[in-house]
Design a protein around this motif. Structure first.
Motif, mmCIF file in Angstrom:
data_model
loop_
_atom_site.group_PDB
_atom_site.id
_atom_site.type_symbol
_atom_site.label_atom_id
_atom_site.label_comp_id
_atom_site.label_asym_id
_atom_site.label_seq_id
_atom_site.Cartn_x
_atom_site.Cartn_y
_atom_site.Cartn_z
ATOM 1 N N LEU A 236 -58.470 52.949 46.203
ATOM 2 C CA LEU A 236 -57.334 53.254 45.297
ATOM 3 C C LEU A 236 -57.946 53.800 44.111
ATOM 4 C CD1 LEU A 236 -54.901 50.260 46.180
ATOM 5 C CD2 LEU A 236 -54.577 52.866 46.739
ATOM 6 N N MET A 237 -59.012 52.993 43.367
ATOM 7 C CA MET A 237 -59.380 53.584 42.089
ATOM 8 C C MET A 237 -60.455 54.743 42.349
ATOM 9 S SD MET A 237 -60.613 49.886 40.301
ATOM 10 C CE MET A 237 -60.868 50.612 38.804
ATOM 11 N N LEU A 240 -57.699 57.677 42.598
ATOM 12 C CA LEU A 240 -56.961 58.061 41.309
ATOM 13 C C LEU A 240 -57.979 58.770 40.282
ATOM 14 C CD1 LEU A 240 -55.473 54.551 40.304
ATOM 15 C CD2 LEU A 240 -54.227 56.628 41.107
ATOM 16 N N HIS A 243 -58.400 62.427 41.573
ATOM 17 C CA HIS A 243 -56.863 63.072 41.501
ATOM 18 C C HIS A 243 -56.356 62.903 40.414
ATOM 19 C CE1 HIS A 243 -58.178 62.710 45.775
ATOM 20 N NE2 HIS A 243 -57.481 63.917 45.937
ATOM 21 N N ARG A 244 -56.629 63.551 39.044
ATOM 22 C CA ARG A 244 -56.141 63.254 37.850
ATOM 23 C C ARG A 244 -54.562 63.358 37.714
ATOM 24 N NH1 ARG A 244 -59.808 63.545 33.656
ATOM 25 N NH2 ARG A 244 -57.837 63.154 32.283
ATOM 26 N N GLN A 247 -52.870 60.747 39.415
ATOM 27 C CA GLN A 247 -52.987 59.520 38.597
ATOM 28 C C GLN A 247 -51.996 59.494 37.419
ATOM 29 O OE1 GLN A 247 -56.309 57.961 35.259
ATOM 30 N NE2 GLN A 247 -57.032 59.047 36.905
ATOM 31 N N LEU A 250 -48.287 58.966 39.065
ATOM 32 C CA LEU A 250 -47.977 57.441 39.276
ATOM 33 C C LEU A 250 -48.173 56.713 38.107
ATOM 34 C CD1 LEU A 250 -50.495 56.838 42.366
ATOM 35 C CD2 LEU A 250 -47.833 57.336 42.294
ATOM 36 N N ARG A 251 -48.683 56.935 36.786
ATOM 37 C CA ARG A 251 -48.388 56.342 35.429
ATOM 38 C C ARG A 251 -46.907 56.404 35.126
ATOM 39 N NH1 ARG A 251 -53.613 57.492 33.943
ATOM 40 N NH2 ARG A 251 -54.778 55.620 33.732
ATOM 41 N N LEU A 257 -45.275 53.864 43.423
ATOM 42 C CA LEU A 257 -46.361 53.331 43.996
ATOM 43 C C LEU A 257 -46.302 52.719 45.467
ATOM 44 C CD1 LEU A 257 -47.762 51.326 40.774
ATOM 45 C CD2 LEU A 257 -48.904 52.981 42.015
ATOM 46 N N ILE A 264 -52.387 56.718 50.235
ATOM 47 C CA ILE A 264 -53.938 56.839 49.955
ATOM 48 C C ILE A 264 -54.622 55.882 50.921
ATOM 49 C CG2 ILE A 264 -55.526 56.100 48.126
ATOM 50 C CD1 ILE A 264 -53.227 56.439 46.116
ATOM 51 N N MET A 348 -52.103 47.850 40.941
ATOM 52 C CA MET A 348 -51.798 49.356 40.622
ATOM 53 C C MET A 348 -50.798 49.311 39.395
ATOM 54 S SD MET A 348 -53.698 51.687 42.421
ATOM 55 C CE MET A 348 -52.789 53.016 42.845
ATOM 56 N N LEU A 352 -52.733 50.998 35.834
ATOM 57 C CA LEU A 352 -52.045 52.230 35.225
ATOM 58 C C LEU A 352 -51.242 52.020 33.998
ATOM 59 C CD1 LEU A 352 -50.731 53.856 38.595
ATOM 60 C CD2 LEU A 352 -52.736 54.758 37.517
#
Length: 386
Positions: A236-237, A240, A243-244, A247, A250-251, A257, A264, A348, A352
């Protein structure tokens, strides 16, 4: 004689181990079922694996040489133990554990540097998996470091194919569980009312569980959790960081999520395979397989099958969740899926909400894990925490 020709591949070759996901994608294009001395019959395609999962009479789960409750059981025995286990991951149990789970996720994220480098597997994934699992089981914090050292030694022995060391490590882990059982029996009515103590009080068909059955249940929950949750965190990290745009999406939209995490982990499997054994001669994927043959179900391939997932290599939130075999399917679907999903979602959310940037380190690329582990061995990242 079983049709063992041609031996289509070597799952231990450097070409496969360098990037398991890419290798399985390539195999799936050429073979539905392939044979190797190491994994025997490997199944790569979604429809074949789904058939196996839903035909437990032909494809038995009793593929282990050791007692494995209920993972390596078939009905009716499996049914009895499954009925015992499911409430531990039910709605009420998850609601009780939820605040503890969220607190651990937030504490792990709070340990990230304010601004700097972090290795996601050793500094985030492993500690999170250890702390969350010990909390769920009711095990003391002083077990975190010994269990971490045990996991590292087990991974080394597995990669080296050291059967003697693996046998000794299995006995060592069982000894840890037996010590926990003994301490609770000694405490009597003062024993903590946690998952471990509750399992000790269970009965199946009117019979108390044996220590061997209790140890097997707790071992399966713990060893499986430590490996797959830490692998999931790394995946997952890494995703992210690479794939900015996602990222940022989702933020801004944390309600996405649950679907995003499953997608993912569909793309990059934390758990590579599972096993079955045939109970009779069978034709599958154009191959004849005799009774008593071992099958290896490659989740990491099935969940990327283009016949089921359009644009299979693309992150999409509109996919049919029933097609995703992340937690299996059929009577052996993972009973701990609600716990795993809650753990990963809380992690997550915390990650985030409390970071403004997660980037890859170009000078230190991520290193893929080698079979049987999924995900990554190392995930060097650069983070900025709020």
């Amino acid at each position: 004689m079983t049709d063992h020709k041609p031996k289509n591949w070597d799952p231990r070759s450097d070409n496969v181990q360098r990037d398991q996901i890419a290798a399985y994608d390539s195999m799936r294009q050429r073979h539905s079922v392939a044979f190797s001395d190491y994994l025997q019959w490997s199944l790569f395609r979604h429809n074949d694996i789904l058939r196996v999962l839903h035909d437990h009479e032909t494809f038995s789960n009793a593929a282990s040489r050791h007692l494995s409750v209920p993972n390596a059981m078939d009905p009716p025995e499996h049914t009895h133990f499954r009925r015992l286990i499911e409430p531990y991951f039910g709605t009420k149990a998850m609601a009780t554990f939820s605040p503890i789970c969220r607190n651990i996720a937030e504490k792990i994220v709070a340990r990230l540097p304010r601004q700097g480098e972090v290795e996601a597997m050793s500094e985030v994934g492993q500690p999170f998996a250890l702390e969350i699992q010990c909390a769920f089981m009711g095990w003391p914090a002083n077990l975190h470091q010994p269990l971490r050292e045990w996991v590292n030694r087990q991974q080394t022995a597995t990669l080296e194919g050291d059967r003697k060391a693996l046998g000794e490590l299995a006995l060592e882990f069982d000894g840890v569980i037996r010590d926990l059982l003994a301490s609770r029996r000694e405490a009597g009515s003062n024993a903590p009312d946690d998952v471990t103590t509750q399992i000790m009080r269970e009965r199946v068909e009117g019979q108390a569980l044996t220590d061997e059955q209790i140890v097997s249940i707790l071992r399966n929950w713990t060893v499986g959790e430590l490996g797959t949750i830490s692998a999931s965190i790394g995946i997952l990290m890494h995703f992210l960081a690479e794939h900015r745009d996602i990222q940022a999406q989702l933020r801004d939209n944390p309600e996405l999520l649950p679907a995003a995490i499953d997608e993912i982990l569909r793309l990059d499997a934390p758990l590579i395979t599972n096993r079955r054994v045939t109970t009779c001669p069978v034709e599958i994927g154009g191959r004849h397989i005799n009774k008593g043959e071992r099958l290896t179900l490659l989740w990491a391939s099935a969940n990327r099958d283009e016949a089921v997932f359009e644009d299979a290599d693309t992150f999409r939130l509109d996919r049919n969740p029933d097609d995703n075999l992340l937690y299996g399917s059929g009577i052996h679907v993972c009973p701990g899926a609600p716990l795993a999903r809650m753990e990963l979602q809380y992690f997550m959310e915390a990650l985030l909400a409390n970071t403004s940037l997660i980037n890859p380190l170009d000078i230190q690329p991520a290193v893929r894990a080698r079979y049987p582990a999924g995900g990554y061995e190392r995930v060097p990242l650069y983070v900025i925490r709020r």
